[in-house]
Design a protein around this motif. Structure first.
Motif, short mmCIF file in Angstrom:
data_model
loop_
_atom_site.label_atom_id
_atom_site.label_comp_id
_atom_site.label_asym_id
_atom_site.label_seq_id
_atom_site.Cartn_x
_atom_site.Cartn_y
_atom_site.Cartn_z
N SER A 134 1.00 -1.24 0.11
CA SER A 134 -0.19 0.35 -0.18
C SER A 134 0.77 1.23 0.13
O SER A 134 2.05 1.37 0.87
N ASP A 135 0.72 1.83 -0.99
CA ASP A 135 2.27 3.19 -1.09
C ASP A 135 1.20 4.38 0.23
O ASP A 135 1.46 5.80 -0.03
N GLY A 136 -0.25 4.29 0.32
CA GLY A 136 -0.57 5.30 1.81
C GLY A 136 -0.18 5.15 3.13
O GLY A 136 0.72 4.49 3.08
N VAL A 137 -0.32 6.78 4.07
CA VAL A 137 -0.06 6.54 5.28
C VAL A 137 -0.83 5.22 5.77
O VAL A 137 -2.32 5.72 5.34
N PHE A 138 -0.96 5.15 6.30
CA PHE A 138 -2.40 4.29 7.04
C PHE A 138 -2.16 3.67 8.82
O PHE A 138 -1.18 4.76 9.21
N LYS B 54 3.86 3.64 6.83
CA LYS B 54 3.53 3.75 5.50
C LYS B 54 4.68 2.32 5.72
O LYS B 54 5.30 1.44 6.43
N CYS B 55 4.58 1.66 4.61
CA CYS B 55 5.19 0.69 3.75
C CYS B 55 7.05 0.98 3.72
O CYS B 55 8.01 0.18 4.35
N SER B 56 7.37 2.32 3.46
CA SER B 56 8.23 3.02 3.19
C SER B 56 9.56 2.41 4.68
O SER B 56 11.06 2.63 4.69
N TRP B 57 8.72 2.76 6.10
CA TRP B 57 9.60 3.22 6.87
C TRP B 57 10.10 1.58 7.14
O TRP B 57 10.94 0.99 8.16
N GLY C 76 15.86 -7.48 11.19
CA GLY C 76 14.81 -7.55 12.49
C GLY C 76 14.23 -7.49 12.55
O GLY C 76 12.88 -8.02 13.64
N LYS C 77 13.83 -6.06 12.95
CA LYS C 77 12.70 -5.36 12.89
C LYS C 77 11.61 -5.67 12.65
O LYS C 77 10.80 -5.72 12.05
N ARG C 78 12.01 -5.61 10.68
CA ARG C 78 11.06 -5.36 9.85
C ARG C 78 10.86 -7.08 10.02
O ARG C 78 9.45 -6.83 9.59
N ILE C 79 11.28 -8.02 9.76
CA ILE C 79 11.21 -8.95 10.13
C ILE C 79 9.36 -9.30 11.31
O ILE C 79 8.35 -9.73 11.25
N LYS D 23 3.24 -9.36 12.18
CA LYS D 23 1.82 -9.22 12.41
C LYS D 23 1.00 -9.13 11.08
O LYS D 23 1.27 -8.29 10.26
N PRO D 24 -0.19 -10.03 11.38
CA PRO D 24 -1.37 -10.23 10.19
C PRO D 24 -1.25 -8.92 9.24
O PRO D 24 -1.16 -8.51 8.08
N LYS D 25 -1.39 -7.95 10.53
CA LYS D 25 -1.91 -6.69 9.77
C LYS D 25 -1.36 -5.48 8.91
O LYS D 25 -1.44 -5.55 7.64
N VAL D 26 -0.36 -5.62 9.07
CA VAL D 26 1.55 -5.53 8.64
C VAL D 26 1.34 -6.21 7.35
O VAL D 26 1.80 -5.31 6.38
N ALA D 27 1.67 -7.31 7.40
CA ALA D 27 1.43 -7.84 6.28
C ALA D 27 0.97 -8.35 5.12
O ALA D 27 1.31 -7.55 3.86
#
Length: 122
Positions: A76-80, A89-92, A99-102, A107-111
């Protein structure tokens, strides 16, 4: 939506999914308002459809918008909005250490929102 257990790189869970998180959309007047894929589905039923909103709704809600082939495995390219109300944002996620990204992508909602970054389709 996909299985609640789907997360980092769990391709066996892949279905075309809408993000379960609310996101910001810009109105014709330029205001930012919270919106959800549930709202997009309701608008679709009322013929007030919003999937053409610069691709933002189509990317966040590919199942509702019928854009699975284009955006089903894209971020998703928007702010959620996260459950705690914080903006994301996915960019963050892309800027985090692996490790932090994984950890976030488990979290299913983030994935289901950052499908490319979290390797949701792999």
């Amino acid at each position: 939506l996909g299985s609640e257990s789907c997360g980092w790189g769990q391709s066996e869970c892949f279905k075309c999914v809408n993000s379960p998180l609310e996101f910001q959309v810009k109105t014709e007047g330029g205001s930012l308002i919270p919106f959800s894929c549930k709202s997009a589905a309701q608008n679709k039923l009322k013929n007030k459809f919003t999937c053409s909103n610069e691709g933002q709704v189509a990317r966040h809600c590919p199942k509702v918008c019928g854009t699975c082939s284009e955006y089903g495995c894209s971020d998703s390219d928007g702010v959620f909005f996260m459950r705690n109300g914080k903006e994301g944002k996915c960019s963050w996620l892309q800027e985090m250490s692996e490790g932090k990204r994984i950890k976030q992508c488990k979290k299913p909602k983030v994935a289901q929102t950052c499908r490319d970054t979290c390797k949701f389709c792999e």
